[in-house]
Design a protein around this motif. Structure first.
Motif, PDB file in Angstrom:
ATOM      1  N   GLN A   1       0.735  -1.208   0.143  1.00 62.43           N
ATOM      2  CA  GLN A   1      -0.037  -0.264   0.039  1.00 62.43           C
ATOM      3  C   GLN A   1       0.978   1.239   0.239  1.00 62.43           C
ATOM      4  N   PHE A   2       1.745   1.326   0.889  1.00 60.92           N
ATOM      5  CA  PHE A   2       2.817   2.526   1.348  1.00 60.92           C
ATOM      6  C   PHE A   2       3.548   2.705  -0.140  1.00 60.92           C
ATOM      7  N   ARG A   3       3.989   1.643  -0.682  1.00 59.68           N
ATOM      8  CA  ARG A   3       4.947   1.762  -1.835  1.00 59.68           C
ATOM      9  C   ARG A   3       4.268   2.878  -3.163  1.00 59.68           C
ATOM     10  N   ARG A   4       3.078   2.669  -2.921  1.00 64.33           N
ATOM     11  CA  ARG A   4       2.338   3.291  -4.230  1.00 64.33           C
ATOM     12  C   ARG A   4       1.923   5.005  -4.027  1.00 64.33           C
ATOM     13  N   SER A   5       2.044   5.121  -2.603  1.00 61.05           N
ATOM     14  CA  SER A   5       1.389   6.385  -2.166  1.00 61.05           C
ATOM     15  C   SER A   5       2.566   7.432  -1.649  1.00 61.05           C
ATOM     16  N   ILE A   6       3.578   6.862  -0.995  1.00 59.74           N
ATOM     17  CA  ILE A   6       4.655   7.514  -0.246  1.00 59.74           C
ATOM     18  C   ILE A   6       5.881   7.452  -1.099  1.00 59.74           C
ATOM     19  N   PRO A   7       6.469   8.650  -1.605  1.00 59.34           N
ATOM     20  CA  PRO A   7       7.731   8.698  -2.278  1.00 59.34           C
ATOM     21  C   PRO A   7       8.646   8.140  -1.536  1.00 59.34           C
ATOM     22  N   ARG A   8       9.643   7.397  -2.336  1.00 61.04           N
ATOM     23  CA  ARG A   8      10.711   6.832  -1.958  1.00 61.04           C
ATOM     24  C   ARG A   8      10.598   5.768  -0.679  1.00 61.04           C
ATOM     25  N   TYR A   9       9.339   5.146  -0.479  1.00 62.65           N
ATOM     26  CA  TYR A   9       9.023   4.390   0.738  1.00 62.65           C
ATOM     27  C   TYR A   9       9.935   3.127   0.457  1.00 62.65           C
TER      28      TYR A   9
ATOM     29  N   ALA B   1      13.435   7.071  13.588  1.00 61.13           N
ATOM     30  CA  ALA B   1      11.822   7.434  13.609  1.00 61.13           C
ATOM     31  C   ALA B   1      11.640   7.031  15.020  1.00 61.13           C
ATOM     32  N   ALA B   2      11.714   6.080  15.420  1.00 65.12           N
ATOM     33  CA  ALA B   2      11.211   5.621  16.619  1.00 65.12           C
ATOM     34  C   ALA B   2      11.524   6.354  17.986  1.00 65.12           C
ATOM     35  N   VAL B   3      12.738   6.681  18.001  1.00 63.24           N
ATOM     36  CA  VAL B   3      13.375   7.437  19.232  1.00 63.24           C
ATOM     37  C   VAL B   3      12.845   8.966  19.055  1.00 63.24           C
ATOM     38  N   ASN B   4      12.274   9.355  17.795  1.00 60.56           N
ATOM     39  CA  ASN B   4      11.636  10.540  17.647  1.00 60.56           C
ATOM     40  C   ASN B   4      10.236  10.607  17.915  1.00 60.56           C
ATOM     41  N   GLY B   5       9.775   9.466  18.361  1.00 61.52           N
ATOM     42  CA  GLY B   5       8.268   9.503  18.594  1.00 61.52           C
ATOM     43  C   GLY B   5       7.501   8.980  17.425  1.00 61.52           C
ATOM     44  N   LEU B   6       8.143   8.439  16.344  1.00 60.63           N
ATOM     45  CA  LEU B   6       7.412   8.114  15.359  1.00 60.63           C
ATOM     46  C   LEU B   6       7.207   6.652  15.152  1.00 60.63           C
TER      47      LEU B   6
ATOM     48  N   THR C   1       1.374   6.741  13.817  1.00 62.11           N
ATOM     49  CA  THR C   1       1.910   7.890  13.203  1.00 62.11           C
ATOM     50  C   THR C   1       1.916   8.045  11.957  1.00 62.11           C
ATOM     51  N   SER C   2       2.225   9.077  11.551  1.00 60.77           N
ATOM     52  CA  SER C   2       2.443   9.228  10.008  1.00 60.77           C
ATOM     53  C   SER C   2       3.456   8.642   9.347  1.00 60.77           C
ATOM     54  N   ILE C   3       3.043   7.614   8.468  1.00 60.29           N
ATOM     55  CA  ILE C   3       4.119   6.783   7.642  1.00 60.29           C
ATOM     56  C   ILE C   3       4.992   7.778   6.784  1.00 60.29           C
ATOM     57  N   ALA C   4       4.363   8.725   6.369  1.00 57.60           N
ATOM     58  CA  ALA C   4       5.333   9.624   5.327  1.00 57.60           C
ATOM     59  C   ALA C   4       6.381  10.315   6.384  1.00 57.60           C
ATOM     60  N   GLU C   5       6.110  10.784   7.257  1.00 56.34           N
ATOM     61  CA  GLU C   5       7.148  11.403   8.286  1.00 56.34           C
ATOM     62  C   GLU C   5       8.075  10.320   8.777  1.00 56.34           C
ATOM     63  N   ARG C   6       7.716   9.219   9.171  1.00 55.61           N
ATOM     64  CA  ARG C   6       8.343   8.076   9.563  1.00 55.61           C
ATOM     65  C   ARG C   6       9.453   7.668   8.570  1.00 55.61           C
ATOM     66  N   THR C   7       9.105   7.829   7.338  1.00 56.61           N
ATOM     67  CA  THR C   7       9.912   7.509   5.916  1.00 56.61           C
ATOM     68  C   THR C   7      10.924   8.485   5.885  1.00 56.61           C
TER      69      THR C   7
ATOM     70  N   TRP D   1      16.690   9.575   6.234  1.00 55.78           N
ATOM     71  CA  TRP D   1      17.606  10.385   6.905  1.00 55.78           C
ATOM     72  C   TRP D   1      18.842   9.531   7.572  1.00 55.78           C
ATOM     73  N   TYR D   2      18.188   8.586   8.333  1.00 57.01           N
ATOM     74  CA  TYR D   2      19.343   7.568   8.992  1.00 57.01           C
ATOM     75  C   TYR D   2      20.076   6.748   8.109  1.00 57.01           C
ATOM     76  N   ILE D   3      19.388   6.374   7.068  1.00 57.83           N
ATOM     77  CA  ILE D   3      20.302   5.441   6.221  1.00 57.83           C
ATOM     78  C   ILE D   3      21.201   6.340   5.304  1.00 57.83           C
ATOM     79  N   GLU D   4      21.040   7.609   5.182  1.00 56.79           N
ATOM     80  CA  GLU D   4      21.931   8.307   4.297  1.00 56.79           C
ATOM     81  C   GLU D   4      23.107   9.220   5.196  1.00 56.79           C
ATOM     82  N   ASN D   5      22.809   9.140   6.503  1.00 58.47           N
ATOM     83  CA  ASN D   5      23.788   9.601   7.372  1.00 58.47           C
ATOM     84  C   ASN D   5      24.178   8.712   8.612  1.00 58.47           C
ATOM     85  N   TRP D   6      24.249   7.382   8.202  1.00 62.40           N
ATOM     86  CA  TRP D   6      24.711   6.297   9.161  1.00 62.40           C
ATOM     87  C   TRP D   6      25.874   6.635   9.539  1.00 62.40           C
TER      88      TRP D   6
END
Length: 197
Positions: A127-135, A149-154, A158-164, A169-174
């Protein structure tokens, strides 16, 4: 920006050390939970659910069972506040995330990492892959027991788009230091309650 070479190896070392220490230190609590779950309601101690991890490959994620045995007789559904499917004990162990402890086994087996994007069920991923960019970019790395996302309350409802966004960000700044920071924040947040991290 996926982890490669020594970075992937160092993350795996942290995962193995963390999973072994977690299983050893928390084994008395886990054994107690197993007994209490059997006493509280009918059904197995563990609940195995298909989730999608690295490269969108499915794996069986382990949890302590926190719902009635027939909770999904009408199909999969989000857990909501005051969900009648959740057992008395389940309400407590979900609140402080004790139900997640068996995932140390998934980490030890290499199916998950201590830190990474939280894995979703295939039905929701489709479902999410069709509606959320770069999911689907979340699946460049292993799923995690906890994450940025989890330690920031998501987490939870909660919003899947915001979680994504947080997952990407985590993946790109690991970095190894970032993983350690997230693990420490998770531990502190669990003790804060009321809805864990």
């Amino acid at each position: 920006v996926a982890l490669r070479g020594w970075r992937r190896a160092s993350k795996r070392v942290l995962d193995v050390i963390g999973a072994v220490c977690g299983l050893i230190l928390l084994s008395p609590l886990m054994m107690l939970m197993a007994v209490l779950i059997k006493l509280d309601s009918r059904g197995p101690v563990f609940y195995s659910q298909e989730r999608m991890g690295l490269d969108a490959r499915p794996f069986k994620m382990l949890k302590f069972r926190s719902m009635r045995q027939d909770a999904e007789r009408y199909g999969p559904g989000w857990t909501v506040e005051e969900d009648p499917r959740v057992t008395r004990l389940g309400r407590f162990i979900r609140r402080i995330n004790i139900d997640e402890l068996p995932q140390f086994i998934n980490v030890l087996l290499g199916e998950m990492s201590l830190v990474g994007p939280r894995p979703e069920r295939p039905v929701y991923v489709n479902q999410f892959r069709r509606s959320i960019p770069r999911y689907m970019d979340r699946h460049w790395e292993k799923a995690g027991m906890t994450g940025w996302a989890a330690v920031n309350g998501l987490r939870g409802d909660t919003s899947i788009a915001e979680r994504t966004k947080y997952d990407l960000w985590y993946i790109e700044n690991w970095s190894l230091l970032l993983d350690i920071k997230i693990i420490v924040r998770t531990i502190f947040n669990v003790f804060k309650l009321p809805n864990a991290y």
